[in-house]
Write a protein that holds these residues in place. Structure first.
Motif, mmCIF file in Angstrom:
data_model
loop_
_atom_site.group_PDB
_atom_site.id
_atom_site.type_symbol
_atom_site.label_atom_id
_atom_site.label_comp_id
_atom_site.label_asym_id
_atom_site.label_seq_id
_atom_site.Cartn_x
_atom_site.Cartn_y
_atom_site.Cartn_z
ATOM 1 N N VAL A 146 48.300 37.516 51.647
ATOM 2 C CA VAL A 146 49.278 37.389 51.680
ATOM 3 C C VAL A 146 49.556 38.853 49.784
ATOM 4 C CG1 VAL A 146 51.498 36.985 50.352
ATOM 5 C CG2 VAL A 146 50.606 36.193 52.332
ATOM 6 N N VAL A 147 49.987 40.190 50.105
ATOM 7 C CA VAL A 147 49.673 40.958 49.416
ATOM 8 C C VAL A 147 51.153 40.584 48.326
ATOM 9 C CG1 VAL A 147 48.764 42.706 47.755
ATOM 10 C CG2 VAL A 147 47.495 42.233 49.821
ATOM 11 N N VAL A 148 51.031 40.565 46.887
ATOM 12 C CA VAL A 148 52.488 40.724 45.924
ATOM 13 C C VAL A 148 52.343 41.346 44.512
ATOM 14 C CG1 VAL A 148 54.357 39.151 44.952
ATOM 15 C CG2 VAL A 148 53.142 38.206 47.049
ATOM 16 N N GLN A 149 53.129 42.576 44.340
ATOM 17 C CA GLN A 149 53.285 43.315 43.537
ATOM 18 C C GLN A 149 54.288 41.949 42.646
ATOM 19 O OE1 GLN A 149 52.973 47.079 44.198
ATOM 20 N NE2 GLN A 149 51.159 47.511 43.633
ATOM 21 N N MET A 150 53.908 42.451 41.041
ATOM 22 C CA MET A 150 54.715 42.069 40.354
ATOM 23 C C MET A 150 54.699 43.081 38.732
ATOM 24 S SD MET A 150 55.273 38.966 41.836
ATOM 25 C CE MET A 150 56.574 37.993 40.538
ATOM 26 N N ALA A 151 56.640 43.793 38.467
ATOM 27 C CA ALA A 151 56.739 44.514 37.333
ATOM 28 C C ALA A 151 56.466 42.922 36.397
ATOM 29 C CB ALA A 151 57.705 45.381 37.557
ATOM 30 N N THR A 152 55.720 42.806 35.228
ATOM 31 C CA THR A 152 55.610 42.172 34.862
ATOM 32 C C THR A 152 56.059 42.613 33.317
ATOM 33 O OG1 THR A 152 53.966 40.577 35.734
ATOM 34 C CG2 THR A 152 54.369 40.105 33.398
ATOM 35 N N THR A 153 57.214 42.136 32.510
ATOM 36 C CA THR A 153 56.940 41.660 31.106
ATOM 37 C C THR A 153 55.964 40.754 30.101
ATOM 38 O OG1 THR A 153 59.285 42.797 31.769
ATOM 39 C CG2 THR A 153 58.770 42.298 29.556
ATOM 40 N N PHE A 154 55.564 41.197 29.156
ATOM 41 C CA PHE A 154 54.428 40.208 28.424
ATOM 42 C C PHE A 154 55.597 40.362 26.887
ATOM 43 C CE2 PHE A 154 52.006 41.560 31.741
ATOM 44 C CZ PHE A 154 51.374 40.377 32.117
ATOM 45 N N GLY B 261 53.094 45.192 32.280
ATOM 46 C CA GLY B 261 51.873 45.695 33.557
ATOM 47 C C GLY B 261 52.850 45.362 34.589
ATOM 48 N N MET B 262 51.597 45.846 35.933
ATOM 49 C CA MET B 262 52.113 46.021 37.426
ATOM 50 C C MET B 262 50.752 45.381 37.324
ATOM 51 S SD MET B 262 53.783 46.570 39.822
ATOM 52 C CE MET B 262 55.339 47.627 39.454
ATOM 53 N N GLU B 263 51.436 44.374 38.180
ATOM 54 C CA GLU B 263 50.134 43.231 38.988
ATOM 55 C C GLU B 263 50.461 42.724 40.032
ATOM 56 O OE1 GLU B 263 49.889 38.893 35.615
ATOM 57 O OE2 GLU B 263 51.752 39.534 36.412
ATOM 58 N N THR B 264 48.740 42.841 41.074
ATOM 59 C CA THR B 264 49.050 43.378 42.010
ATOM 60 C C THR B 264 47.887 41.370 42.163
ATOM 61 O OG1 THR B 264 48.621 45.249 42.714
ATOM 62 C CG2 THR B 264 48.286 43.973 44.305
#
Length: 166
Positions: free
Chosen positions: A124-132, A137-140
């Motif tokens: 399972v591959v999930v991409q997350m748009a993350t606000t720090f 950042g775009m995390e995979t």
């Protein structure tokens, strides 16, 4: 499980192609076959959604560990493949830099996911748009599902201009 729906649809197409154009085939038999194949395909979809839900829970735990500085916990829960490919010192340096340059996770929103079953396992591959705190950042995240339906992290990638500039 992702292949079940495809295989079922393929079986239905083979069955339908084998019927001669003017042959009298009981409609009930065809309907029962198609309903059965649709039911199998929907079962596969349920397992895929469960895998994505499990990955999202694992990502939340990853972010909590990252924010708390528990990089050792992330390392110990990573798959043997990731541990062999990355090394503890390298993963610690990467995640420490992410936390130092971007700060704590404020919000993370799923942007895309993919589920794939191969001879190497179910992934399972999930991409997350993350606000720090200090940027975005775009995390995979890539997870492999083991025989006990447990997910193990096999890959992590972050794309972040803010991380490069901070």
């Amino acid at each position: 499980m992702a292949g079940i729906g495809t295989a079922c649809c393929g079986l239905a197409m083979v069955y339908l192609r084998s019927i001669k154009p003017n042959a009298k085939v009981p409609m009930r038999r065809t309907a029962r076959l198609l309903i059965g194949l649709a039911a199998l395909a929907s079962l596969g979809a349920c397992n895929i959604q469960q895998s994505v839900d499990d990955a999202n829970a694992a990502i939340s735990a990853f972010h909590a560990d990252l924010d708390a500085g528990r990089i050792d916990a992330i390392w110990s829960e990573a798959s043997p493949e990731m541990q062999a490919a990355t090394g503890k010192a390298q993963l610690t340096a990467l995640l420490s830099a992410v936390h130092r340059k971007l700060g704590r996770v404020q919000q993370s929103e799923q942007r895309a996911w993919n589920s794939n079953v191969t001879t190497a396992g179910s992934f399972v591959v999930v991409q997350m748009a993350t606000t720090f705190e200090k940027g975005t950042g775009m995390e995979t995240f890539t997870y492999r599902k083991d025989d006990d339906d447990q997910l193990a992290l096999v890959g992590y990638n972050i794309q972040s201009n803010a991380m490069m500039l901070n």
